[in-house]
Write a protein that holds these residues in place. Structure first.
Motif, PDB file in Angstrom:
ATOM      1  N   SER A  50      26.149  31.437  28.557  1.00 56.33           N
ATOM      2  CA  SER A  50      25.015  32.244  29.020  1.00 56.33           C
ATOM      3  C   SER A  50      24.937  32.274  30.540  1.00 56.33           C
ATOM      4  O   SER A  50      24.017  32.859  31.109  1.00 56.33           O
ATOM      5  CB  SER A  50      23.707  31.718  28.439  1.00 56.33           C
ATOM      6  N   GLY A  51      25.916  31.655  31.188  1.00 56.42           N
ATOM      7  CA  GLY A  51      25.961  31.643  32.647  1.00 56.42           C
ATOM      8  C   GLY A  51      26.363  32.996  33.211  1.00 56.42           C
ATOM      9  O   GLY A  51      26.395  34.000  32.499  1.00 56.42           O
ATOM     10  N   PRO A  52      26.692  33.025  34.485  1.00 53.55           N
ATOM     11  CA  PRO A  52      27.008  34.299  35.119  1.00 53.55           C
ATOM     12  C   PRO A  52      28.327  34.889  34.623  1.00 53.55           C
ATOM     13  O   PRO A  52      29.261  34.163  34.301  1.00 53.55           O
ATOM     14  CB  PRO A  52      27.102  33.952  36.609  1.00 53.55           C
ATOM     15  N   ALA A  53      28.357  36.200  34.570  1.00 53.81           N
ATOM     16  CA  ALA A  53      29.578  36.930  34.230  1.00 53.81           C
ATOM     17  C   ALA A  53      30.092  37.585  35.505  1.00 53.81           C
ATOM     18  O   ALA A  53      29.317  38.194  36.252  1.00 53.81           O
ATOM     19  CB  ALA A  53      29.302  37.985  33.167  1.00 53.81           C
ATOM     20  N   LEU A  54      31.363  37.430  35.749  1.00 53.87           N
ATOM     21  CA  LEU A  54      31.998  38.127  36.869  1.00 53.87           C
ATOM     22  C   LEU A  54      32.544  39.439  36.326  1.00 53.87           C
ATOM     23  O   LEU A  54      33.213  39.451  35.290  1.00 53.87           O
ATOM     24  CB  LEU A  54      33.107  37.273  37.468  1.00 53.87           C
ATOM     25  N   VAL A  55      32.270  40.529  37.002  1.00 53.48           N
ATOM     26  CA  VAL A  55      32.644  41.855  36.521  1.00 53.48           C
ATOM     27  C   VAL A  55      33.677  42.456  37.467  1.00 53.48           C
ATOM     28  O   VAL A  55      33.461  42.505  38.686  1.00 53.48           O
ATOM     29  CB  VAL A  55      31.398  42.767  36.422  1.00 53.48           C
ATOM     30  N   TYR A  56      34.800  42.888  36.894  1.00 53.47           N
ATOM     31  CA  TYR A  56      35.915  43.440  37.665  1.00 53.47           C
ATOM     32  C   TYR A  56      36.275  44.823  37.150  1.00 53.47           C
ATOM     33  O   TYR A  56      36.125  45.106  35.960  1.00 53.47           O
ATOM     34  CB  TYR A  56      37.150  42.537  37.545  1.00 53.47           C
ATOM     35  N   THR A  57      36.840  45.631  38.036  1.00 57.43           N
ATOM     36  CA  THR A  57      37.367  46.923  37.601  1.00 57.43           C
ATOM     37  C   THR A  57      38.686  46.682  36.880  1.00 57.43           C
ATOM     38  O   THR A  57      39.320  45.624  37.032  1.00 57.43           O
ATOM     39  CB  THR A  57      37.616  47.873  38.789  1.00 57.43           C
ATOM     40  N   ARG A  58      39.124  47.680  36.146  1.00 52.94           N
ATOM     41  CA  ARG A  58      40.421  47.576  35.459  1.00 52.94           C
ATOM     42  C   ARG A  58      41.542  47.411  36.483  1.00 52.94           C
ATOM     43  O   ARG A  58      42.505  46.682  36.251  1.00 52.94           O
ATOM     44  CB  ARG A  58      40.655  48.798  34.589  1.00 52.94           C
ATOM     45  N   GLU A  59      41.413  48.072  37.626  1.00 53.03           N
ATOM     46  CA  GLU A  59      42.436  47.981  38.670  1.00 53.03           C
ATOM     47  C   GLU A  59      42.508  46.576  39.261  1.00 53.03           C
ATOM     48  O   GLU A  59      43.598  46.069  39.552  1.00 53.03           O
ATOM     49  CB  GLU A  59      42.160  49.011  39.777  1.00 53.03           C
ATOM     50  N   GLU A  60      41.356  45.935  39.438  1.00 55.10           N
ATOM     51  CA  GLU A  60      41.340  44.566  39.958  1.00 55.10           C
ATOM     52  C   GLU A  60      42.005  43.606  38.979  1.00 55.10           C
ATOM     53  O   GLU A  60      42.795  42.740  39.380  1.00 55.10           O
ATOM     54  CB  GLU A  60      39.906  44.124  40.244  1.00 55.10           C
ATOM     55  N   ILE A  61      41.698  43.754  37.703  1.00 56.49           N
ATOM     56  CA  ILE A  61      42.311  42.894  36.682  1.00 56.49           C
ATOM     57  C   ILE A  61      43.814  43.150  36.614  1.00 56.49           C
ATOM     58  O   ILE A  61      44.610  42.204  36.527  1.00 56.49           O
ATOM     59  CB  ILE A  61      41.650  43.113  35.307  1.00 56.49           C
ATOM     60  N   ALA A  62      44.221  44.411  36.674  1.00 51.98           N
ATOM     61  CA  ALA A  62      45.652  44.743  36.623  1.00 51.98           C
ATOM     62  C   ALA A  62      46.393  44.115  37.802  1.00 51.98           C
ATOM     63  O   ALA A  62      47.488  43.567  37.637  1.00 51.98           O
ATOM     64  CB  ALA A  62      45.849  46.253  36.603  1.00 51.98           C
ATOM     65  N   ALA A  63      45.804  44.151  38.990  1.00 53.83           N
ATOM     66  CA  ALA A  63      46.435  43.551  40.167  1.00 53.83           C
ATOM     67  C   ALA A  63      46.537  42.035  40.016  1.00 53.83           C
ATOM     68  O   ALA A  63      47.577  41.432  40.340  1.00 53.83           O
ATOM     69  CB  ALA A  63      45.646  43.904  41.425  1.00 53.83           C
ATOM     70  N   PHE A  64      45.480  41.399  39.521  1.00 50.53           N
ATOM     71  CA  PHE A  64      45.513  39.952  39.316  1.00 50.53           C
ATOM     72  C   PHE A  64      46.577  39.562  38.289  1.00 50.53           C
ATOM     73  O   PHE A  64      47.367  38.638  38.514  1.00 50.53           O
ATOM     74  CB  PHE A  64      44.142  39.427  38.871  1.00 50.53           C
ATOM     75  N   LEU A  65      46.607  40.255  37.161  1.00 53.67           N
ATOM     76  CA  LEU A  65      47.589  39.930  36.117  1.00 53.67           C
ATOM     77  C   LEU A  65      49.014  40.149  36.596  1.00 53.67           C
ATOM     78  O   LEU A  65      49.908  39.355  36.295  1.00 53.67           O
ATOM     79  CB  LEU A  65      47.309  40.745  34.856  1.00 53.67           C
ATOM     80  N   ALA A  66      49.246  41.215  37.358  1.00 54.61           N
ATOM     81  CA  ALA A  66      50.583  41.463  37.894  1.00 54.61           C
ATOM     82  C   ALA A  66      50.997  40.327  38.825  1.00 54.61           C
ATOM     83  O   ALA A  66      52.134  39.850  38.772  1.00 54.61           O
ATOM     84  CB  ALA A  66      50.622  42.808  38.627  1.00 54.61           C
TER      85      ALA A  66
END
Length: 78
Positions: A50-66
């Motif tokens: 129930s703590g904070p959720a960090l919200v990212y764009t699809r592009e941010e997640i794609a860059a991190f995963l790459a």
């Protein structure tokens, strides 16, 4: 669902399916992700659902995963 914002309580993100990696431990030390209706990706700590959720764009997640797949963050655990 109310207005989505970075750091909002994960409890407010209703109608989403939280998922965690199959590599996660059994004691709740996991990062969970959920795709939001807006197309963004939310992350939360499974120890504090129930703590904070960090919200990212699809592009941010794609860059991190790459970067992770390419080994950019291998030194984080050393």
């Amino acid at each position: 669902m109310e207005q989505i914002s970075n750091g909002m309580s994960a409890d407010l993100l209703t109608d989403v399916q939280w998922r965690k990696s199959r590599y996660s431990g059994a004691v709740g030390n996991c990062v969970e992700v959920a795709q939001l209706p807006t197309g963004e990706i939310a992350m939360r700590n499974s120890r504090f659902p129930s703590g904070p959720a960090l919200v990212y764009t699809r592009e941010e997640i794609a860059a991190f995963l790459a970067g992770a797949k390419d080994g950019e963050f291998d030194n984080v655990l050393h």
